[in-house]
Design a protein around this motif. Sequence first.
Motif, PDB file in Angstrom:
ATOM      1  N   ALA A  53       0.820  -1.216   0.000  1.00  0.00           N
ATOM      2  CA  ALA A  53       0.000   0.000   0.000  1.00  0.00           C
ATOM      3  C   ALA A  53       0.851   1.262   0.000  1.00  0.00           C
ATOM      4  CB  ALA A  53      -0.937  -0.009   1.208  1.00  0.00           C
ATOM      5  N   VAL A  54       2.005   1.196   0.656  1.00  0.00           N
ATOM      6  CA  VAL A  54       2.887   2.365   0.644  1.00  0.00           C
ATOM      7  C   VAL A  54       3.623   2.473  -0.686  1.00  0.00           C
ATOM      8  CG1 VAL A  54       4.925   3.377   1.759  1.00  0.00           C
ATOM      9  CG2 VAL A  54       3.137   2.360   3.159  1.00  0.00           C
ATOM     10  N   LEU A  55       3.995   1.350  -1.248  1.00  0.00           N
ATOM     11  CA  LEU A  55       4.732   1.393  -2.518  1.00  0.00           C
ATOM     12  C   LEU A  55       3.899   1.983  -3.648  1.00  0.00           C
ATOM     13  CD1 LEU A  55       6.650  -2.030  -2.506  1.00  0.00           C
ATOM     14  CD2 LEU A  55       7.584   0.260  -2.154  1.00  0.00           C
ATOM     15  N   ILE A  56       2.610   1.682  -3.681  1.00  0.00           N
ATOM     16  CA  ILE A  56       1.764   2.174  -4.774  1.00  0.00           C
ATOM     17  C   ILE A  56       1.147   3.528  -4.450  1.00  0.00           C
ATOM     18  CG2 ILE A  56       1.254  -0.173  -5.516  1.00  0.00           C
ATOM     19  CD1 ILE A  56      -1.504   0.091  -4.185  1.00  0.00           C
ATOM     20  N   PRO A 142       8.651  12.235   8.343  1.00  0.00           N
ATOM     21  CA  PRO A 142       7.862  13.445   8.080  1.00  0.00           C
ATOM     22  C   PRO A 142       8.686  14.729   8.113  1.00  0.00           C
ATOM     23  CG  PRO A 142       6.710  11.995   9.605  1.00  0.00           C
ATOM     24  CD  PRO A 142       8.084  11.435   9.444  1.00  0.00           C
ATOM     25  N   HIS A 143       9.687  14.807   8.982  1.00  0.00           N
ATOM     26  CA  HIS A 143      10.477  16.034   9.084  1.00  0.00           C
ATOM     27  C   HIS A 143      11.405  16.232   7.887  1.00  0.00           C
ATOM     28  CE1 HIS A 143       8.891  16.848  12.969  1.00  0.00           C
ATOM     29  NE2 HIS A 143       9.514  15.848  13.593  1.00  0.00           N
ATOM     30  N   TYR A 144      11.652  15.177   7.117  1.00  0.00           N
ATOM     31  CA  TYR A 144      12.583  15.261   5.996  1.00  0.00           C
ATOM     32  C   TYR A 144      11.883  14.998   4.667  1.00  0.00           C
ATOM     33  CZ  TYR A 144      15.821  14.747   9.873  1.00  0.00           C
ATOM     34  OH  TYR A 144      16.489  14.928  11.057  1.00  0.00           O
ATOM     35  N   ALA A 145      10.567  15.074   4.631  1.00  0.00           N
ATOM     36  CA  ALA A 145       9.823  14.817   3.395  1.00  0.00           C
ATOM     37  C   ALA A 145      10.157  15.866   2.344  1.00  0.00           C
ATOM     38  CB  ALA A 145       8.330  14.802   3.682  1.00  0.00           C
ATOM     39  N   SER A 150       3.932  12.170  -1.746  1.00  0.00           N
ATOM     40  CA  SER A 150       4.741  11.046  -2.195  1.00  0.00           C
ATOM     41  C   SER A 150       4.968  10.067  -1.045  1.00  0.00           C
ATOM     42  CB  SER A 150       6.083  11.542  -2.744  1.00  0.00           C
ATOM     43  OG  SER A 150       6.846  12.115  -1.690  1.00  0.00           O
ATOM     44  N   ASN A 151       5.383   8.875  -1.422  1.00  0.00           N
ATOM     45  CA  ASN A 151       5.632   7.876  -0.385  1.00  0.00           C
ATOM     46  C   ASN A 151       7.025   7.977   0.221  1.00  0.00           C
ATOM     47  OD1 ASN A 151       7.202   6.950  -2.494  1.00  0.00           O
ATOM     48  ND2 ASN A 151       5.960   5.136  -2.882  1.00  0.00           N
ATOM     49  N   GLU A 152       7.899   8.810  -0.362  1.00  0.00           N
ATOM     50  CA  GLU A 152       9.255   9.069   0.160  1.00  0.00           C
ATOM     51  C   GLU A 152      10.082   7.786   0.299  1.00  0.00           C
ATOM     52  OE1 GLU A 152      10.298  12.187   0.603  1.00  0.00           O
ATOM     53  OE2 GLU A 152       8.319  12.936   0.032  1.00  0.00           O
TER      54      GLU A 152
END
Length: 333
Positions: A53-56, A142-145, A150-152
């Motif tokens: 789910a995170v990859l897509i 989250p602090h480095y997004a 995007s899924n980062e």
Amino acid sequence: MRTDRNHTRLDRVFARLDREPERPALVGMPRMSRHRMVLFGATLAFYVAIVWAVLITSWLVRLDWQVMFFRPYQQWPELHAFVDYYVVLGQRGPTAVMVAAWLGWRSWRQHTLRPLLALGVSLLLLNVTVGAAKYGMGRLGPHYATEIGSNEMWLGGDIFPSGHTANAVVTWGILAYLASTPRARRWLSALSAVTSLGVGLSTVYIGTHWLSDVVLGWAAGLLILLALPWFEPVIARAEDRVFDLRDRWRARRGRTAPAVGPVARPVVLEPLTDRAGPAPEPVSPGRPVRPPVYLAPGPHTTRAERSPVSPAGSRRPPHPERHPRGTTSATRP
């Protein structure tokens, strides 16, 4: 008047611990039963589903961004001081020391290494599996997004899955895994679940993890606990090996070697021609050498030349002219 001491709750706890058997033989070790296999398969499928789910970049990633923009640490700032301390329950160093101290006392009490070895195996599996997933997928926090929505993934991060959450599940869940009674296992399972849940939500509150990181961390820790029965034979063999080495070391240390000193050589005494009596026999090598007898200087006579001593009476030689005391002679010279 006799007064009975009122036992406190702590006295009752220690009294119960004193009655604990020293190496319990009837403790049921968790086995890889069908129920556990079903749970392991379901958790593994859930783990793969979260990663997919995170990859897509599905709805789960959009939920991560919504929670991040909500900024819980700004919505409830009064909880920040408490959360800063509570999140320590998920750090590997402090929690491992606390749990290892308890399990070490229990191992010493029951004369078994299984609690400590089970903890070591679980932490090793945690480092290998979670560490490999973190650096393999490389998701940023989250602090480095870098890009909204995007899924980062594969950007050099190390937060997916959450190590704090997985460590809390494994470290506190091992206490339930090693519980000796079903009732204790249920209570400790519930306590470890609540603790790990709170640690995961604390990382989301602070903003160091996405919500999906925490969910995957729960699944990763639960997979390790469910897979531990597969490693019970390895733990048993390691315990036998350690006890075998200990017994050998004790036997080697308890074996007292004879004191090594100067070797006494056999002494052969030459026959004495100027003295009466038979010549002394030579000392055989197998007979212990006696220390020499100290003799005063001067000429000595043999036993045959000495004056005989009567066993009773005085040791003075007989004197025919001396009268016993208390009698007077008729004529004095």
